[in-house]
Every structure is written in C-alpha cells, then in structure tokens.
Design an enzyme around this catalytic site. Structure first.
Site, PDB file in Angstrom:
ATOM      1  CD  GLU A  51      17.410  37.754 -30.021  1.00  0.00           C
ATOM      2  OE1 GLU A  51      17.789  36.572 -30.133  1.00  0.00           O
ATOM      3  OE2 GLU A  51      16.412  38.202 -30.629  1.00  0.00           O
ATOM      4  CG  ASP A  69      19.924  32.606 -34.198  1.00  0.00           C
ATOM      5  OD1 ASP A  69      20.018  32.975 -35.376  1.00  0.00           O
ATOM      6  OD2 ASP A  69      18.898  32.115 -33.706  1.00  0.00           O
TER       7      ASP A  69
END
Ligand SMILES: *[C@@H]1O[C@H](CO)[C@@H](O)[C@H](O)[C@H]1NC(C)=O
Ligand SMILES: *[C@@H]1O[C@H](CO)[C@@H](O)[C@H](O)[C@H]1NC(C)=O
Length: 142
Positions: A51, A69
C-alpha cells in the site's frame, strides 16, 4: 482546493519531520507494539509494503470516486477518516493524523477496518499478498 489542502498537510509534516520511512524490521517492531496478532504480522507487513512502501507520509489517489488514501495503511477518506477540522468518519480520526511516525491512530483504524471487512478491504493485499508468498520476518525476530 482539496489537493492544495493535502499539499499543505504534507509540507507541514515533512517540515517538522514527523513522517517516517520504516524499515521492514522497524515496522515489525512497531506493529507488535501496537498489538497486531503475531500470526498476522507477515500479512500486515505485506499489506503495508504493497500500500505505502512503508512510508507514513503517502497520500494516494484520487481514487475513481475522488477519495484519497492516507498513510502506511492507505486509509480512505470517504469512509474512515476526516479531512475536515474535527476527527470523524468510521475511525473518528483526522486523515492527517494517519500520516505521522506515531502509528497508534493509523493502527487502531486499520484494525477496525480489518474487523469489519477483513484484509480484502485493501486492494494492495488482494494484488500482492493474497495467496502469495509473504515477507520473511525471521531477521526481525529478537
Ligand atoms: C522516504 O522515501 C521517499 C522516496 O524514497 C523520499 O522521497 C522521502 O523523502 C523519504 N522520507 C523520509 C521522511 O525519509
Ligand atoms: C502516539 O499517539 C497516541 C495516540 O494519539 C498517544 O496516546 C501516544 O502517547 C503517542 N506516543 C508517543 C510515543 O508519542
């Protein structure tokens, strides 16, 4: 406008050196300290590497729905953290507080997301961790 706000947030946290690129073993130590279960550590390390490459200051996006995000776990501002003045959304937290080297808030939020949706909440997990060889953490064990 939002992008400008995000840039200011990042500039601020970089200036005051509150962000961090974790080494793999630093991350393991930190995840243990935050109380992630031992048998899930390899999966969480894989997820964080997929990620954010273990960088706490990463803001990803915009996603298809225009959301962003935040941080190590790339936590989404549509559902989980607030970019407003007050902490909010699912984790009752400010998104910018997910970008620091103190990963307590990010960890609590990630655990909450996991409880509700499992690892499949993270695309990085699906793409790079699910049914794949997980990182070897033997070097990080004391
Ligand atoms: C982390 O790594 C990125 C990319 O290598 C670099 O641009 C950034 O300055 C680093 N941040 C810190 C806090 O060391
Ligand atoms: C990290 O953040 C948590 C939650 O905000 C706080 O309780 C804790 O004291 C902080 N830890 C350090 C080392 O600053």
């Amino acid at each position: 406008m939002r992008l400008i706000l995000l840039s200011v947030i990042v500039a601020y946290s970089v200036k005051y050196n509150l962000t961090k690129n974790f080494t793999r073993c630093d991350l393991v130590k930190e995840l243990r300290y935050q109380g992630f279960p031992e048998e899930q550590l390899r999966t969480w390390v894989c997820l964080v590497e997929a990620e954010s490459s273990r960088r706490s200051d990463v803001i990803g996006g915009p996603d298809d729905d225009g959301s962003y995000d935040f941080g190590l776990f790339q936590i989404n501002d549509r559902y989980w953290c607030s970019t407003g003045v007050n902490p909010g959304k699912g984790c009752n937290v400010l998104c910018k507080d997910l970008l620091t080297d103190n990963i307590t808030k990010a960890s609590l939020c990630a655990m909450k997301i996991y409880k509700q949706q499992g690892f499949s909440a993270w695309l990085g997990w699906k793409n790079e961790c699910y049914s794949q060889t997980l990182p070897n953490l033997r070097k990080c064990n004391v």
